[in-house]
Design an enzyme around this catalytic site. Structure first.
Site, PDB file in Angstrom:
ATOM      1  N   GLY A  46       0.867  -1.183   0.000  1.00 22.95           N
ATOM      2  CA  GLY A  46       0.000   0.000   0.000  1.00 22.95           C
ATOM      3  C   GLY A  46       0.891   1.217   0.000  1.00 22.95           C
ATOM      4  N   GLU A  47       0.593   2.156   0.847  1.00 18.00           N
ATOM      5  CA  GLU A  47       1.385   3.380   0.932  1.00 18.00           C
ATOM      6  C   GLU A  47       1.964   3.461   2.348  1.00 18.00           C
ATOM      7  OE1 GLU A  47       1.721   4.743  -2.100  1.00 18.00           O
ATOM      8  OE2 GLU A  47       3.303   5.760  -1.021  1.00 18.00           O
ATOM      9  N   SER A  48       3.264   3.284   2.456  1.00 17.53           N
ATOM     10  CA  SER A  48       3.864   3.171   3.787  1.00 17.53           C
ATOM     11  C   SER A  48       3.664   4.434   4.627  1.00 17.53           C
ATOM     12  CB  SER A  48       5.350   2.834   3.678  1.00 17.53           C
ATOM     13  OG  SER A  48       6.020   3.787   2.892  1.00 17.53           O
ATOM     14  N   CYS A  78       6.267  -5.290   0.379  1.00 16.03           N
ATOM     15  CA  CYS A  78       6.405  -3.983  -0.268  1.00 16.03           C
ATOM     16  C   CYS A  78       6.338  -2.839   0.757  1.00 16.03           C
ATOM     17  CB  CYS A  78       5.379  -3.858  -1.384  1.00 16.03           C
ATOM     18  SG  CYS A  78       5.857  -2.671  -2.635  1.00 16.03           S
ATOM     19  N   ARG A 105      12.690   3.710  -1.175  1.00 13.83           N
ATOM     20  CA  ARG A 105      11.289   3.699  -1.632  1.00 13.83           C
ATOM     21  C   ARG A 105      11.214   3.987  -3.133  1.00 13.83           C
ATOM     22  NH1 ARG A 105       7.664   7.589   1.363  1.00 13.83           N
ATOM     23  NH2 ARG A 105       6.102   6.422   0.193  1.00 13.83           N
ATOM     24  N   ILE A 133       5.131  -3.687  -7.631  1.00 15.48           N
ATOM     25  CA  ILE A 133       4.280  -2.507  -7.858  1.00 15.48           C
ATOM     26  C   ILE A 133       4.880  -1.324  -7.096  1.00 15.48           C
ATOM     27  CG2 ILE A 133       1.957  -1.506  -7.658  1.00 15.48           C
ATOM     28  CD1 ILE A 133       0.885  -4.420  -7.496  1.00 15.48           C
ATOM     29  N   ARG A 134       5.407  -0.381  -7.818  1.00 16.46           N
ATOM     30  CA  ARG A 134       6.093   0.770  -7.202  1.00 16.46           C
ATOM     31  C   ARG A 134       6.950   0.287  -6.025  1.00 16.46           C
ATOM     32  NH1 ARG A 134       3.289   4.276  -4.821  1.00 16.46           N
ATOM     33  NH2 ARG A 134       1.443   3.006  -4.564  1.00 16.46           N
ATOM     34  N   HIS A 169       4.886  -8.903  -4.360  1.00 19.23           N
ATOM     35  CA  HIS A 169       3.574  -9.192  -3.758  1.00 19.23           C
ATOM     36  C   HIS A 169       3.131 -10.632  -3.991  1.00 19.23           C
ATOM     37  CE1 HIS A 169       2.379  -4.987  -2.839  1.00 19.23           C
ATOM     38  NE2 HIS A 169       3.147  -4.703  -3.886  1.00 19.23           N
ATOM     39  N   GLU A 171       0.989 -12.206  -2.429  1.00 16.06           N
ATOM     40  CA  GLU A 171      -0.467 -12.293  -2.187  1.00 16.06           C
ATOM     41  C   GLU A 171      -1.278 -12.008  -3.456  1.00 16.06           C
ATOM     42  OE1 GLU A 171       1.523  -9.934  -1.335  1.00 16.06           O
ATOM     43  OE2 GLU A 171       0.582  -7.957  -1.503  1.00 16.06           O
TER      44      GLU A 171
HETATM   45  N1  GLN Z   1       5.622   2.874  -3.069  1.00 25.62           N
HETATM   46  C1  GLN Z   1       4.964   2.442  -1.862  1.00 25.62           C
HETATM   47  C2  GLN Z   1       5.609   3.088  -0.646  1.00 25.62           C
HETATM   48  O1  GLN Z   1       6.613   3.706  -0.760  1.00 25.62           O
HETATM   49  C3  GLN Z   1       4.969   0.931  -1.735  1.00 25.62           C
HETATM   50  C4  GLN Z   1       4.225   0.293  -2.889  1.00 25.62           C
HETATM   51  C5  GLN Z   1       3.559  -0.995  -2.570  1.00 25.62           C
HETATM   52  O2  GLN Z   1       3.367  -1.393  -1.411  1.00 25.62           O
HETATM   53  N2  GLN Z   1       3.099  -1.679  -3.599  1.00 25.62           N
HETATM   54  O3  GLN Z   1       5.090   2.992   0.442  1.00 25.62           O
END
Ligand code: GLN
Length: 190
Positions: A46-48, A78, A105, A133-134, A169, A171
């Site tokens: 997600g977004e840390s 991630c 990141r 993913i990112r 990921h 999952e």
């Molecule tokens: N780019 C996100 C972050 O810096 C991590 C991306 C992800 O969990 N798929 O938190």
């Protein structure tokens, strides 16, 4: 055994489905009380920064540190790996510091943000499907960290004691190899 899945934001539902596929009890964790009776905790992607903000507001950040001190197991994917790291770059941000790695990141840049690779690991003979993913890049690992898989010269699945983290990921695939490994680890069998 019950596994807690931090369910603030991101793809926690996909982890729940992965645990359903292997028939393991799980509970969503949003507040410190939700950790009762839990053996291991999954920190999803997600977004840390968002996770960090809400975890701090809810008292979960400190509760997770206490959970670690009581020998609780962790699996971060991630953003979850970012939260577990000892040191976070670009930008520097607070973290639980439960895993002796430094992590960058959005390590692959914004253009090459997402990709699916196939790679070998120490977990199984068959290659793992790795969905990035990112994703962050693990820049360095401490002496106590075991690198279980690499991709393009970077560690992508690492373990230190009862803490497991992947920059991809698992999952989001049908393959439950990494989750099964985490359960063994949480059970004290690896
Ligand atoms: N780019 C996100 C972050 O810096 C991590 C991306 C992800 O969990 N798929 O938190």
């Amino acid at each position: 055994m019950k596994i807690g899945i931090v369910a603030i934001q991101g793809d926690y539902g996909a982890h729940a489905k992965a645990l359903d596929r292997i028939g393991v009890e799980h509970a969503y964790v949003r507040r410190p009380d939700d950790l009762a009776g839990v053996t291991g905790v999954i920190l999803p992607g997600g977004e840390s920064t968002t996770h960090l903000k809400v975890m701090t507001e809810e008292g979960l950040f400190d509760a997770l540190k206490q959970f670690a001190a009581k020998d609780g197991a962790f699996f971060g994917t991630c953003a979850g790996a970012i939260l577990l790291a000892r040191e976070v770059h670009r930008p520097a941000q607070a973290s639980l510091g439960l895993l002796d790695i430094s992590i960058l990141r959005n390590g692959y840049g914004r253009q090459l943000a997402s990709d699916v690779h196939s790679g070998t690991s120490k977990l199984a003979k068959e290659p793992l499907e790795m969905v990035f993913i990112r994703a962050p890049i693990i820049e360095s690992v401490g002496a106590g960290v075991d690198v279980l898989a690499e991709d393009a010269g970077h560690p992508v699945l690492v373990q230190q004691g009862r803490v497991l983290a992947s920059t991809f990921h698992p999952e989001l695939t049908q393959d439950t190899t990494v989750h099964e490994y985490f359960l063994k680890m949480a059970n004290g069998r690896t």
